[in-house]
Each structure stands twice: as structure tokens, then as C-alpha cells.
Design a protein around this motif. Structure first.
Motif, PDB file in Angstrom:
ATOM      1  N   VAL A 175       0.829  -1.204   0.000  1.00  0.00           N
ATOM      2  CA  VAL A 175       0.000   0.000   0.000  1.00  0.00           C
ATOM      3  C   VAL A 175       0.864   1.256   0.000  1.00  0.00           C
ATOM      4  N   GLY A 176       1.979   1.211   0.724  1.00  0.00           N
ATOM      5  CA  GLY A 176       2.868   2.366   0.823  1.00  0.00           C
ATOM      6  C   GLY A 176       2.963   2.857   2.246  1.00  0.00           C
ATOM      7  N   ARG A 177       4.154   3.356   2.598  1.00  0.00           N
ATOM      8  CA  ARG A 177       4.400   3.810   3.974  1.00  0.00           C
ATOM      9  C   ARG A 177       3.430   4.928   4.355  1.00  0.00           C
ATOM     10  N   LEU A 178       3.292   5.876   3.456  1.00  0.00           N
ATOM     11  CA  LEU A 178       2.223   6.870   3.576  1.00  0.00           C
ATOM     12  C   LEU A 178       1.309   6.641   2.383  1.00  0.00           C
TER      13      LEU A 178
ATOM     14  N   PHE B 221     -10.362   6.262   4.211  1.00  0.00           N
ATOM     15  CA  PHE B 221      -9.217   6.982   3.660  1.00  0.00           C
ATOM     16  C   PHE B 221      -8.611   7.909   4.701  1.00  0.00           C
ATOM     17  N   CYS B 222      -7.391   8.315   4.447  1.00  0.00           N
ATOM     18  CA  CYS B 222      -6.658   9.187   5.364  1.00  0.00           C
ATOM     19  C   CYS B 222      -6.856  10.633   4.960  1.00  0.00           C
ATOM     20  N   ASP B 223      -7.450  11.424   5.848  1.00  0.00           N
ATOM     21  CA  ASP B 223      -7.578  12.853   5.576  1.00  0.00           C
ATOM     22  C   ASP B 223      -6.694  13.652   6.535  1.00  0.00           C
ATOM     23  N   GLY B 224      -5.521  13.092   6.796  1.00  0.00           N
ATOM     24  CA  GLY B 224      -4.525  13.800   7.594  1.00  0.00           C
ATOM     25  C   GLY B 224      -4.548  13.416   9.050  1.00  0.00           C
ATOM     26  N   ALA B 225      -3.447  13.712   9.723  1.00  0.00           N
ATOM     27  CA  ALA B 225      -3.331  13.439  11.158  1.00  0.00           C
ATOM     28  C   ALA B 225      -4.001  14.565  11.939  1.00  0.00           C
ATOM     29  N   LYS B 226      -4.839  14.187  12.906  1.00  0.00           N
ATOM     30  CA  LYS B 226      -5.562  15.164  13.714  1.00  0.00           C
ATOM     31  C   LYS B 226      -6.261  14.419  14.837  1.00  0.00           C
ATOM     32  N   GLY B 227      -6.939  15.158  15.724  1.00  0.00           N
ATOM     33  CA  GLY B 227      -7.603  14.530  16.862  1.00  0.00           C
ATOM     34  C   GLY B 227      -8.589  13.448  16.476  1.00  0.00           C
ATOM     35  N   GLY B 228      -9.299  13.645  15.355  1.00  0.00           N
ATOM     36  CA  GLY B 228     -10.296  12.681  14.929  1.00  0.00           C
ATOM     37  C   GLY B 228      -9.729  11.324  14.542  1.00  0.00           C
ATOM     38  N   CYS B 229      -8.397  11.228  14.405  1.00  0.00           N
ATOM     39  CA  CYS B 229      -7.787   9.923  14.092  1.00  0.00           C
ATOM     40  C   CYS B 229      -8.136   8.881  15.147  1.00  0.00           C
ATOM     41  N   ALA B 230      -8.321   9.329  16.388  1.00  0.00           N
ATOM     42  CA  ALA B 230      -8.642   8.389  17.463  1.00  0.00           C
ATOM     43  C   ALA B 230      -9.970   7.688  17.199  1.00  0.00           C
ATOM     44  N   VAL B 231     -10.900   8.359  16.511  1.00  0.00           N
ATOM     45  CA  VAL B 231     -12.182   7.744  16.187  1.00  0.00           C
ATOM     46  C   VAL B 231     -11.965   6.619  15.172  1.00  0.00           C
ATOM     47  N   LYS B 232     -11.054   6.834  14.225  1.00  0.00           N
ATOM     48  CA  LYS B 232     -10.738   5.787  13.246  1.00  0.00           C
ATOM     49  C   LYS B 232     -10.009   4.620  13.920  1.00  0.00           C
ATOM     50  N   VAL B 233      -9.101   4.933  14.822  1.00  0.00           N
ATOM     51  CA  VAL B 233      -8.420   3.882  15.592  1.00  0.00           C
ATOM     52  C   VAL B 233      -9.448   3.033  16.328  1.00  0.00           C
ATOM     53  N   SER B 234     -10.404   3.697  16.951  1.00  0.00           N
ATOM     54  CA  SER B 234     -11.453   3.014  17.703  1.00  0.00           C
ATOM     55  C   SER B 234     -12.308   2.137  16.798  1.00  0.00           C
ATOM     56  N   ALA B 235     -12.735   2.705  15.675  1.00  0.00           N
ATOM     57  CA  ALA B 235     -13.609   1.971  14.751  1.00  0.00           C
ATOM     58  C   ALA B 235     -12.922   0.719  14.218  1.00  0.00           C
ATOM     59  N   CYS B 236     -11.660   0.864  13.821  1.00  0.00           N
ATOM     60  CA  CYS B 236     -10.932  -0.277  13.235  1.00  0.00           C
ATOM     61  C   CYS B 236     -10.605  -1.330  14.275  1.00  0.00           C
TER      62      CYS B 236
ATOM     63  N   THR C 231      -5.984  -9.958  -1.721  1.00  0.00           N
ATOM     64  CA  THR C 231      -6.912  -8.887  -1.358  1.00  0.00           C
ATOM     65  C   THR C 231      -6.139  -7.635  -0.961  1.00  0.00           C
ATOM     66  N   ALA C 232      -5.040  -7.821  -0.215  1.00  0.00           N
ATOM     67  CA  ALA C 232      -4.188  -6.693   0.169  1.00  0.00           C
ATOM     68  C   ALA C 232      -3.594  -6.022  -1.067  1.00  0.00           C
ATOM     69  N   LYS C 233      -3.205  -6.818  -2.052  1.00  0.00           N
ATOM     70  CA  LYS C 233      -2.665  -6.250  -3.295  1.00  0.00           C
ATOM     71  C   LYS C 233      -3.737  -5.470  -4.059  1.00  0.00           C
ATOM     72  N   ASN C 234      -4.976  -5.955  -3.990  1.00  0.00           N
ATOM     73  CA  ASN C 234      -6.080  -5.231  -4.628  1.00  0.00           C
ATOM     74  C   ASN C 234      -6.294  -3.867  -3.968  1.00  0.00           C
ATOM     75  N   LEU C 235      -6.192  -3.848  -2.634  1.00  0.00           N
ATOM     76  CA  LEU C 235      -6.303  -2.582  -1.912  1.00  0.00           C
ATOM     77  C   LEU C 235      -5.186  -1.637  -2.343  1.00  0.00           C
ATOM     78  N   ALA C 236      -3.978  -2.176  -2.489  1.00  0.00           N
ATOM     79  CA  ALA C 236      -2.845  -1.360  -2.915  1.00  0.00           C
ATOM     80  C   ALA C 236      -3.083  -0.785  -4.311  1.00  0.00           C
ATOM     81  N   LYS C 237      -3.669  -1.584  -5.185  1.00  0.00           N
ATOM     82  CA  LYS C 237      -3.963  -1.124  -6.546  1.00  0.00           C
ATOM     83  C   LYS C 237      -4.921   0.070  -6.505  1.00  0.00           C
ATOM     84  N   LEU C 238      -5.944  -0.027  -5.661  1.00  0.00           N
ATOM     85  CA  LEU C 238      -6.873   1.094  -5.512  1.00  0.00           C
ATOM     86  C   LEU C 238      -6.154   2.317  -4.949  1.00  0.00           C
TER      87      LEU C 238
ATOM     88  N   LEU D 157      -6.842   6.357  -6.076  1.00  0.00           N
ATOM     89  CA  LEU D 157      -6.887   7.413  -5.060  1.00  0.00           C
ATOM     90  C   LEU D 157      -5.678   8.338  -5.143  1.00  0.00           C
ATOM     91  N   ASP D 158      -4.983   8.334  -6.273  1.00  0.00           N
ATOM     92  CA  ASP D 158      -3.743   9.098  -6.361  1.00  0.00           C
ATOM     93  C   ASP D 158      -3.963  10.612  -6.283  1.00  0.00           C
TER      94      ASP D 158
END
Length: 428
Positions: A309-312, A355-370, A401-408, A413-414
Motif C-alpha cells: 500500500v505504501g508507507r504513507l 481513507f486518510c484525511d490527515g493526522a488530527k484529533g479525529g484519528c482516534a475515532v478511526k483507531v477506535s472503529a478499526c 486482497t491486500a494487493k487489490n487494496l494497494a492497486k486502488l 486514489l492518487d
């Protein structure tokens, strides 16, 4: 038979302590290292950073500052410049540094240019009188590959594409192995050699404990606890797994004065790799040995996914780490390899689109959800419910499946990062 020392060293290479969100910290560290090359304090900084660095450094608080800002991170790196700085550079920030840095930012001390690229890239030119220092940091947060002073090249470890493909950490290329091998290795490895994972869990758990004491940023952990106390949420394993890692992420995104163990270059990824499985093990009465073996297997899977997928990337790192956590939880429950593969498929078929919309306080909600979804993905797989190959991006094997995600991520999403940046900069 695979040499486990090689594998363990490859995992260890992906783990580094960091104070604060790794992108502004990496910027500060890059500037610090550039300014080390000057004999006098820098008078001007010119920066070029990739879009993903910009996105992840724009909104998140810098430790010990109470505020955020890419230019601010740059100037603080200059003010704190000294030999031996690491990803814990922000531990040295004092109020006077912040005041001085804010004045320099206001005076136009820094220029920042953004590259349309999801690659990890930080370029810094620091000038002082007739002196000029120039560095490039690529691919990893503390990986300075190029340095020159007044036109004289001091370091040049920039890789050609071919060389990059040939060179892997310690000779180990995780993408040349399978999830089945990772499962087998987890059963074979000497658990005494996995104590470094326990240390990472303990480090991140200390931050989570602070984050559970009061609301930082969004305050996911304390909020869930409040709702449990009111009888509006149940006091179960899912909510424990959702709340504790999120509390660590909240404190970290707040710029809290404490370090976490990162994984694959990200602190939230480190939290999402270590803590969901640790909390799950505690709540389910899983022995420590089984937890450490599960973490070992999951870390290899996460490394595999991140390599593709890529480091970032435009996709959320907490989702990738959560997928590894789901596999680890299934392992701890005594699942077969087929069920572990199924847990990965369940995550990919449900939360892979975050998707990642940047680092911020709301990241904790994504951490929780995942983290919470990882518990469900594991339990569904244990009950024989697995998203089938006919669905969406899911394929016959978890690796595919992971490779398919990387392709997307790479091909569909470039343009996402630049669009996120545009939205960030036009908000009123």
C-alpha cells in the motif's frame, strides 16, 4: 527453515519510539539535521515536502507547544538542532522556543512547497550568510539519504528504483513470503525472543492510561467509559478494545508529553498494532505467550500490507493495523489458518475504504472503529462467517486482497491527498 533472527530484526527495524505525530516530528528532525551542517544559526529555511507529509502535519498538535503548524515544526527543528536528535526531538521544546519560533514564522523565515506525491519526501535547504546546507529525507521518517554543504556532497544514499527493489531490511523482503508462513513462524518462534513486543505494548499502554484519565482531543476512551457508566453502552470486550487504543491516540494527537512505540513509521499504527490485541487478550484471558505470538504474526502481515500500500498512503493506517489485529485475535482464539485468512478478508470487505484525511484529533475515532471491527472480524471468522471471494476487492487469498487494496490506493486514489489539502486550506 527461516532464520527467525532475520525476521525479528526486520520487525524491530520498523519499531522506533516517537513523541508526537511522526510527520511534524520528521520535519523538525530533518531541519535539525540540516542545520547541524551550518556553523552559524540558519537565517532562512526552504522546504519541499510531499503531499502526504503536508496532509499529516497540517492539523495535528506538536508536543509541548499546544498548537500546530508545518512552518512552526520547521523552525523548532532549527532551534533544537544538535547532534544526536531522534524522533523524540520534541521532548526538548520549551515555551521560549515556541514564542521564538512563532515570531520567526510570522517574519517569513520558512517557505514550504508541496509536491503532488504520496511518497515520503522532505527536502530542506538552510542558509546562513554565504553558507548553504541541503538535505533530503526519503521513505522513512528518520532516513536522511542526501546531504550537501555549499555544493559539496557529504552523503548520497539515494537509491535507483532497481536498487530499491533489491535492498530490503537485513536481507529480508516480507513481500516474498505468505501469510501462511507468518502463521507457521508464529508457532515456531521462541517466545523469549519476543519480549521486545511486550515492551512496546507496555510503552503504548502507559500513554493509553493517561488518555483514559480525561478527554484529550475527541476523548474517545473517556467518552465510551462515560456511556458505559450511563448504561448506554455495554461493558464488553469490543468497547474495551475500542476505547483503550483510542485513548492513546487521543493523547498523542493532542501533543501529549510522552512517547509511543511506532510501527512502520506511524505512532497511531503502532498503537493500533499493539494495543487492540493486548486489550483483547486481557479481557479474554489469553496467556501472554499466545498474545506475543499473535502480535508477531500480525506485525508481519501489517508489514506485508504496508509494503504494497505504501508507507504513507491515501488509505488509513489504522485500518491496515486493525486488519493485522483481527488476524492476531483469531490466532489467540485458536483459529485455524483458514479462519485467520477469513478475518483478514472480513476486515478488507468492511473497513478497507477508510481513507486518510490527515493526522488530527479525529484519528482516534478511526483507531477506535478499526479496533472494534477487528474483534467482530475475528469472531465472525471463528463462527464460520467469511466475506466471499465474489465480493468487491476480496480475492482468493488474503495477500491478493491486500494487493487489490494497494492497486486502488495507487491507481484510483492518487489525487486524494491534494484534494484533502485543498479542502484543508479553504476551510473558513
Amino acid at each position: 527453515m527461516m532464520d527467525m533472527n532475520v525476521v525479528i530484526n526486520a520487525i524491530k527495524a520498523e519499531m522506533k519510539p516517537s513523541m508526537g505525530c511522526t510527520e511534524p516530528v520528521a520535519i523538525a528532525l530533518a531541519v535539525s539535521r540540516t542545520c547541524e551542517l551550518l556553523t552559524q544559526p540558519a537565517e532562512k529555511l526552504d522546504m519541499v515536502i510531499s503531499s502526504n507529509i503536508f496532509k499529516n502535519a497540517y492539523s495535528v498538535q506538536i508536543p509541548n507547544t499546544g498548537t500546530c503548524g508545518i512552518e512552526l515544526a520547521c523552525v523548532l527543528g532549527m532551534l533544537l538542532s544538535k547532534p544526536g536528535n531522534t524522533m523524540e526531538i520534541c521532548a526538548g521544546i520549551k515555551p521560549e522556543h515556541v514564542a521564538q519560533a512563532q515570531k520567526l514564522v510570522a517574519d517569513g523565515f520558512v517557505t514550504v512547497k508541496v509536491l503532488k506525491s504520496s511518497q515520503f519526501y522532505i527536502e530542506c535547504i538552510a542558509t546562513s550568510g554565504s553558507e548553504k546546507a541541503h538535505t533530503i529525507t526519503e521513505d522513512a521518517h528518520d532516513n536522511m539519504v542526501f546531504a550537501e554543504k555549499d555544493g559539496k556532497v557529504l552523503v548520497d544514499n539515494r537509491k535507483t528504483e532497481e536498487a530499491a527493489e533489491e535492498t530490503e531490511e537485513g536481507g529480508f523482503d516480507v513481500t516474498q513470503h505468505t501469510f501462511r508462513e507468518f502463521y507457521d513462524w508464529a508457532n515456531e518462534v521462541d517466545v523469549e525472543d519476543l519480549q521486545f513486543i511486550k515492551e512496546a505494548i507496555d510503552m503504548n499502554m502507559e500513554i493509553a492510561k493517561i488518555g483514559m484519565k480525561k478527554k484529550y482531543c475527541f476523548g474517545v476512551g473517556p467518552t465510551i467509559q462515560n456511556l458505559i457508566n450511563k448504561g448506554m453502552m455495554s461493558n464488553d470486550v469490543v468497547n474495551a478494545v475500542r476505547s483503550i487504543p483510542a485513548a492513546a491516540a487521543d493523547y498523542r494527537m493532542y501533543g501529549g508529553n510522552g512517547s509511543v512505540m511506532t510501527f512502520c513509521g506511524s505512532g497511531n499504527q503502532g498503537i493500533s498494532t499493539t494495543l487492540p490485541m493486548a486489550v483483547f487478550a486481557e479481557k479474554m484471558g489469553i496467556p501472554e505467550e499466545k498474545l506475543l505470538r499473535a502480535e508477531f504474526m500480525a506485525m508481519l502481515m501489517i508489514m506485508y500490507m504496508k509494503k504494497h500500500v505504501g508507507r504513507l498512503s491515501p488509505v488509513c493506517g489504522a485500518m491496515v493495523a486493525g486488519t493485522g489485529s483481527a488476524a492476531g485475535m483469531t490466532y489467540m482464539l485458536g483459529g485455524t489458518y483458514e479462519q485467520i485468512d477469513g478475518a483478514v478478508q472480513n476486515m478488507m470487505g468492511s473497513v478497507a475504504g477508510i481513507f486518510c484525511d490527515g493526522a488530527k484529533g479525529g484519528c482516534a475515532v478511526k483507531v477506535s472503529a478499526c479496533a472494534g471491527e477487528a474483534v467482530y472480524a475475528a469472531m465472525y471468522a471463528m463462527d464460520g462467517s467469511i466475506i466471499p471471494v465474489t465480493d468487491g476487492i476480496n480475492s482468493t487469498k488474503a495477500e491478493d486482497t491486500a494487493k487489490n487494496l494497494a492497486k486502488l490506493s495507487h491507481e484510483a486514489l492518487d489525487g486524494l491527498d491534494m484534494k484533502v489539502i485543498e479542502i484543508m486550506q479553504t476551510k473558513k
